[in-house]
Design a protein around this motif. Sequence first.
Motif, short mmCIF file in Angstrom:
data_model
loop_
_atom_site.label_atom_id
_atom_site.label_comp_id
_atom_site.label_asym_id
_atom_site.label_seq_id
_atom_site.Cartn_x
_atom_site.Cartn_y
_atom_site.Cartn_z
N GLN A 1 -47.82 -6.58 -38.04
CA GLN A 1 -48.98 -7.38 -38.44
C GLN A 1 -48.67 -8.85 -38.22
N ASP B 1 -49.17 -2.03 -32.17
CA ASP B 1 -48.59 -0.71 -32.41
C ASP B 1 -47.95 -0.24 -31.10
N GLU C 1 -56.11 -12.01 -37.29
CA GLU C 1 -55.02 -11.06 -37.47
C GLU C 1 -54.93 -10.17 -36.24
N ILE D 1 -45.51 -3.35 -40.73
CA ILE D 1 -46.28 -2.68 -41.79
C ILE D 1 -45.54 -1.41 -42.18
N GLU E 1 -45.73 -12.64 -39.85
CA GLU E 1 -45.31 -11.59 -38.93
C GLU E 1 -44.38 -10.63 -39.65
N GLU E 2 -44.87 -9.41 -39.88
CA GLU E 2 -44.07 -8.41 -40.58
C GLU E 2 -44.43 -7.02 -40.07
N GLU F 1 -48.96 -0.11 -45.86
CA GLU F 1 -50.29 -0.67 -45.56
C GLU F 1 -50.14 -2.15 -45.28
N LYS F 2 -51.07 -2.66 -44.50
CA LYS F 2 -50.97 -4.07 -44.13
C LYS F 2 -51.23 -4.96 -45.33
N LYS F 3 -50.71 -6.16 -45.26
CA LYS F 3 -50.87 -7.12 -46.34
C LYS F 3 -52.23 -7.79 -46.21
N SER F 4 -52.90 -7.96 -47.35
CA SER F 4 -54.19 -8.65 -47.40
C SER F 4 -54.00 -10.05 -47.97
N GLN G 1 -52.73 -6.77 -34.85
CA GLN G 1 -51.78 -5.69 -35.11
C GLN G 1 -51.32 -5.11 -33.78
#
Length: 248
Positions: free
Chosen positions: A128, A121, A117, A146, A143-144, A149-152, A119
């Motif tokens: 993410q 910024d 993963e 955030i 790919e999205e 909160e980030k996806k798990s 990230q």
Amino acid sequence: MMLSGKGVFISKTSEKKRQNPKTKKPKSLYYAIFTAIFALAALTIFLQPWSTNEANKALLPSNEENDSTNEEIGEQPNLPLRNYFKQDGDVAYFLGMGNEYASFKETTAWLSDNYVEVQEDNGGAVIQKVYRIQQNAIELVYEEIIEEEKKSFTLAQLNQLDSLHIILQWPIVSGETFENKSVTYPVNFKTPYKNYDNLIQISEAVEGGKNHFYYDDEDGLIAEQYIMNDGDEVTSVLASINEPPITK
């Protein structure tokens, strides 16, 4: 009572027999020893080829030596494309030119042996991204931006994600194309972090211009360029890893 000469001889002979009786035990003992020696010799002859094979095996190169040889003749270890990402927990800082969002911070987290993963910024949004490393390709599978909160993901969920597109393809061959992308290798590139002379450049035509991405087999992504048709350019280059860059 007097005995004749013959009688005395018989008597003495009988007495000698009583004192030293004849026995077959010594012959039996010799026979047993001879049999044991013969059996041992036969066993040695029988086992000799096996022992020789074992000795030959000991002279063969170990798996580690074979692996080394394979690398020298061009064979690659499993998942060689793992090298094109940074280490787990690395935070990389990119300096940008040409756009206020060209500078960004990149955080790498390994989710498993073949999922990573990243990230990004850039001060305006946090994106993410999740990549799947295959034997012959790196695939972007998520790919999205955030929002909160980030996806798990579980490993099973990651395995169900479809490929959005391919980032790199193995083997690396200059001039090859995949998914409308072209490969140039090797490429030199100077960054504030270090000078690179063995990079992979992936280029693709996009609306209004062309994108170039540069990858190193130790530091992963080290630069991005968007060169517009009118000649303007937006560039992001690696400035430091795990500590904020010193800017003047």
